[in-house]
Enzyme design. Structure first.
Site, mmCIF file in Angstrom:
data_model
loop_
_atom_site.group_PDB
_atom_site.id
_atom_site.type_symbol
_atom_site.label_atom_id
_atom_site.label_comp_id
_atom_site.label_asym_id
_atom_site.label_seq_id
_atom_site.Cartn_x
_atom_site.Cartn_y
_atom_site.Cartn_z
ATOM 1 C CB CYS A 62 9.209 -1.640 5.380
ATOM 2 S SG CYS A 62 10.207 -1.110 4.004
ATOM 3 C CD GLU A 85 12.155 -8.285 1.262
ATOM 4 O OE1 GLU A 85 12.554 -7.640 2.241
ATOM 5 O OE2 GLU A 85 12.678 -9.346 0.886
ATOM 6 C CD GLU A 91 5.457 -2.657 10.526
ATOM 7 O OE1 GLU A 91 4.629 -3.529 10.219
ATOM 8 O OE2 GLU A 91 6.166 -2.073 9.692
ATOM 9 N N GLY A 138 4.505 -6.295 2.062
ATOM 10 C CA GLY A 138 3.353 -5.932 2.880
ATOM 11 C C GLY A 138 3.542 -6.352 4.321
ATOM 12 C CB SER A 139 1.045 -6.822 6.960
ATOM 13 O OG SER A 139 0.217 -7.786 6.339
ATOM 14 C CG HIS A 155 -2.412 -2.610 -2.315
ATOM 15 N ND1 HIS A 155 -3.460 -2.057 -1.620
ATOM 16 C CD2 HIS A 155 -1.594 -3.157 -1.382
ATOM 17 C CE1 HIS A 155 -3.270 -2.255 -0.320
ATOM 18 N NE2 HIS A 155 -2.146 -2.916 -0.148
ATOM 19 C CB SER A 169 -0.897 0.000 1.239
ATOM 20 O OG SER A 169 -0.094 -0.087 2.404
ATOM 21 C CG ASN A 170 4.489 1.183 2.265
ATOM 22 O OD1 ASN A 170 4.451 0.308 1.402
ATOM 23 N ND2 ASN A 170 5.356 1.161 3.246
ATOM 24 C CE LYS A 180 -4.027 -8.664 -3.958
ATOM 25 N NZ LYS A 180 -4.932 -7.823 -3.195
HETATM 26 P P1 NAP Z 1 -0.892 -5.893 3.548
HETATM 27 O O1 NAP Z 1 -2.122 -5.518 4.248
HETATM 28 O O2 NAP Z 1 -0.206 -7.128 3.971
HETATM 29 O O3 NAP Z 1 -1.277 -5.988 1.983
HETATM 30 C C1 NAP Z 1 -0.363 -6.310 0.948
HETATM 31 C C2 NAP Z 1 -1.089 -7.108 -0.116
HETATM 32 O O4 NAP Z 1 -1.249 -8.446 0.311
HETATM 33 C C3 NAP Z 1 -2.478 -6.620 -0.423
HETATM 34 O O5 NAP Z 1 -2.693 -6.726 -1.800
HETATM 35 C C4 NAP Z 1 -3.363 -7.554 0.366
HETATM 36 O O6 NAP Z 1 -4.633 -7.724 -0.203
HETATM 37 C C5 NAP Z 1 -2.605 -8.845 0.276
HETATM 38 N N1 NAP Z 1 -2.878 -9.722 1.410
HETATM 39 C C6 NAP Z 1 -2.796 -9.407 2.729
HETATM 40 N N2 NAP Z 1 -3.107 -10.469 3.478
HETATM 41 C C7 NAP Z 1 -3.382 -11.500 2.634
HETATM 42 C C8 NAP Z 1 -3.754 -12.858 2.807
HETATM 43 N N3 NAP Z 1 -3.934 -13.393 4.007
HETATM 44 N N4 NAP Z 1 -3.944 -13.609 1.701
HETATM 45 C C9 NAP Z 1 -3.783 -13.068 0.463
HETATM 46 N N5 NAP Z 1 -3.444 -11.790 0.252
HETATM 47 C C10 NAP Z 1 -3.230 -11.001 1.300
HETATM 48 O O7 NAP Z 1 0.194 -4.724 3.664
HETATM 49 P P2 NAP Z 1 0.090 -3.190 3.253
HETATM 50 O O8 NAP Z 1 -0.838 -2.488 4.180
HETATM 51 O O9 NAP Z 1 -0.142 -3.059 1.820
HETATM 52 O O10 NAP Z 1 1.572 -2.659 3.559
HETATM 53 C C11 NAP Z 1 1.988 -2.235 4.815
HETATM 54 C C12 NAP Z 1 2.970 -3.235 5.431
HETATM 55 O O11 NAP Z 1 3.969 -3.534 4.478
HETATM 56 C C13 NAP Z 1 3.714 -2.728 6.647
HETATM 57 O O12 NAP Z 1 3.794 -3.747 7.605
HETATM 58 C C14 NAP Z 1 5.101 -2.413 6.130
HETATM 59 O O13 NAP Z 1 6.111 -2.442 7.088
HETATM 60 C C15 NAP Z 1 5.261 -3.447 5.072
HETATM 61 N N6 NAP Z 1 6.186 -3.035 4.009
HETATM 62 C C16 NAP Z 1 7.351 -3.727 3.850
HETATM 63 C C17 NAP Z 1 8.259 -3.331 2.870
HETATM 64 C C18 NAP Z 1 9.536 -4.087 2.663
HETATM 65 O O14 NAP Z 1 10.186 -3.859 1.652
HETATM 66 N N7 NAP Z 1 9.919 -4.970 3.542
HETATM 67 C C19 NAP Z 1 7.976 -2.240 2.050
HETATM 68 C C20 NAP Z 1 6.771 -1.577 2.234
HETATM 69 C C21 NAP Z 1 5.885 -2.005 3.217
HETATM 70 P P3 NAP Z 1 -5.904 -7.039 0.473
HETATM 71 O O15 NAP Z 1 -5.585 -5.594 0.640
HETATM 72 O O16 NAP Z 1 -6.974 -7.335 -0.508
HETATM 73 O O17 NAP Z 1 -6.101 -7.678 1.805
#
Ligand code: NAP
Length: 508
Positions: free
Chosen positions: A301, A264, A391, A240-241, A185, A157-158, A183
């Site tokens: 992140c 990640e 986090e 993502g998360s 966002h 998302s970010n 897929k």
């Molecule tokens: P998110 O809620 O995990 O969503 C990421 C994607 O994954 C979305 O498309 C979401 O779909 C999908 N998703 C989530 N749970 C799922 C599941 N159980 N089954 C299938 N698909 C699933 O994360 P976000 O809010 O976009 O991003 C914020 C997080 O990302 C923070 O924790 C941040 O620290 C982390 N992040 C990490 C990095 C890195 O490089 N390490 C970079 C940026 C962000 P839906 O929205 O349809 O649920």
């Protein structure tokens, strides 16, 4: 123009019944565009097309794939102001950030195109035959790499551009010959559709096979889950998360043919500040960290969520200054109402734990804006309560007052895996930092000295990843040209006739 349809190969389709809209978090209103979630049949067609494209795409030469990547960069630039407007309307992020992220995205695409000019990424090794060797002759052995197959990419998302539709995962997978099914966002599906259109136009202009790229709209998690379970998907890239990444990792492991998931995920990015740094530069670091914690409304992140120091009047003064400086920064909007509500819940869960004291003054904020905050806790309480290690995605950080260096080191040892770790110190500290450096590097993917963790350079020496749960495989980076290693596997050729070897392994 945004249609709200998925890209299934080169065609736009919307056969489903589930529709949704993105939200403008600044206005707290839905955007005008109506998106249709991809159906099970559309997902299946997208993957079938990716599989048939793989047969041709894996055998394209590097020059052609570089042309394709460069054409994507050009098409993204040609999207002009419309991309910036849609990006801002769907994320609440400012125009400057949209332009910066677009530049980063096209830079990444061009870096992978440039990487393809040499064979360095192919991990080549050649051992010619030793027919006279005793007791057994040694055969001719040559090693290179092969692409894994169609990759499913989940953007975050970010980073609606740099870690999404045409972000690092997509660019690196396409570079090495893997088709990509994204897929999209649900928080920035319009931005995703514009970028997907740019990729499809680039594919058509450079003669790439249909199916080399598809973009699936989805409102919920089912589309992504069907994609990961599909037998013709051979790897997953996720940003993502921790909860989302872990769910996909488990799903991939349950398949008849388990596949790698390169996720990640989140991190609290510990920062250690020494007593000397507090004495000499405490005020400077308080100012710098107030900026780093609130950068991008804390939605990075690499956001510094944990600051460790040894109990002293100087640490107290630093914490109070950090808390007072952070509330002088104007509160900023978060990416989405759900992200704002999750921030509120997680922050309260942490600050309501026994022994935690909030140091910053409460802020009155409008809907979807974040009330940044700093809290403090003692080392023993932090060590004994895992809730404090989670986090809080947003502009929040906790200062831990340790009893002594032994306790500080014990805390580092007991942290979960992290993307980054930072040490703030004076030059005169350097001879005494070996233990902290040694323990810290066991827990993190990038170690920073006298700086901030926010900001990730895109270059070959960057490692963006770390021990679980910051990523699912600490051996790989998600940023920089080495990230292509996630999408290839090694192959050795033994005693192969010259004519049957790939070009990079032929004599001369
Ligand atoms: P998110 O809620 O995990 O969503 C990421 C994607 O994954 C979305 O498309 C979401 O779909 C999908 N998703 C989530 N749970 C799922 C599941 N159980 N089954 C299938 N698909 C699933 O994360 P976000 O809010 O976009 O991003 C914020 C997080 O990302 C923070 O924790 C941040 O620290 C982390 N992040 C990490 C990095 C890195 O490089 N390490 C970079 C940026 C962000 P839906 O929205 O349809 O649920």
């Amino acid at each position: 123009m945004i249609t709200g349809k998925s890209y299934i190969g080169f065609a736009q389709q919307s056969n489903g019944k589930t529709t949704y809209k993105t939200v403008n978090p600044k206005l707290n209103l839905e955007n005008e565009w109506l998106f249709t979630e991809a159906t099970a049949a559309e997902i299946d067609t997208a993957v079938a097309l990716a599989w048939s494209a793989f047969k041709e795409y894996r055998n394209t030469n590097e020059l052609d794939r570089a042309k394709f990547l460069n054409a994507i960069a050009e098409e993204i630039e040609a999207l002009g102001d419309e991309l910036v407007q849609v990006y801002c309307a769907e994320s609440g992020l400012p125009e400057g950030r949209a332009n910066g992220e677009r530049n980063r995205t096209v830079f990444q695409l061009r870096s992978f195109a440039e990487m393809l000019q040499s064979d360095d990424w192919k991990q080549i090794a050649i051992d010619t035959a030793l027919p006279e060797r005793t007791p057994a002759p040694k055969p001719d052995l040559r090693r290179s790499v092969l692409p894994l197959g169609p990759v499913a990419v989940f953007g975050s998302s970010n980073f609606p551009l740099a870690y999404s539709t045409a972000g690092g995962d997509t660019a690196s997978a396409l570079a090495v010959g893997c088709p990509v099914v994204v897929k999209s966002h649900p928080m920035h599906s319009g931005t995703g559709e514009l970028i997907a259109g740019a990729i499809v136009r680039a594919a058509q202009k450079t003669g790439m096979p249909e199916g080399v790229f598809s973009n699936l709209n989805s409102e919920g998690i089912e589309v992504g889950q069907q994609l990961v379970k599909h037998p013709k998907i051979k790897a997953v890239g996720f940003t993502g998360s921790i909860r989302g990444g872990r769910a996909l990792l488990d799903l991939a492991a349950e398949r008849l043919e388990p596949i790698p998931v390169f996720a990640e995920m989140g991190s609290i990015n510990p920062v250690v500040i020494t007593q000397k740094a507090l004495e000499e530069n405490g005020s400077k670091w308080a100012q710098t960290y107030a900026g780093s914690i609130t950068l991008g409304t804390g939605q990075f992140c690499t956001n510094p969520g944990l600051i460790l120091g040894i109990k002293s009047p100087e640490l107290t003064a630093f914490s109070e200054e950090l808390a007072s400086k952070i509330v002088t920064i104007d509160p900023m909007v978060m990416l989405h109402p759900n992200i704002k509500s999750a921030y509120g819940i997680l922050k309260s869960e942490v600050t309501n734990q026994s022994g935690v004291e909030v140091l910053s003054a409460p802020l009155e904020v409008e809907a979807n804006f974040a009330d940044q905050a700093v809290a403090t806790v003692d080392g023993a309480t932090f060590l004994s309560n895992p809730k404090l290690h989670t986090e809080v995605f947003g502009p929040f950080s906790i200062v831990v007052q340790c009893d002594d260096e032994a306790q500080l080191v014990e805390i580092i040892e007991n942290l979960e895996g992290q993307l980054t770790g930072t040490i703030l110190a004076e030059n005169s500290d350097i001879p005494n930092l070996n233990t902290i450096v040694d323990e810290m590097r066991q827990r993190v993917g990038r170690l920073i000295f006298n700086g901030v963790p926010t900001g990730v350079e895109v270059c070959p020496s960057m490692n963006h990843g770390g021990p679980y749960p910051s990523s699912t495989d600490p051996r790989f980076t998600a940023v920089g040209t080495h990230s292509v290693r996630r999408w290839v596997r090694l192959i050795s050729y033994q005693s192969m006739p010259e004519a049957l070897l790939p070009n990079e392994l032929k004599n001369g």
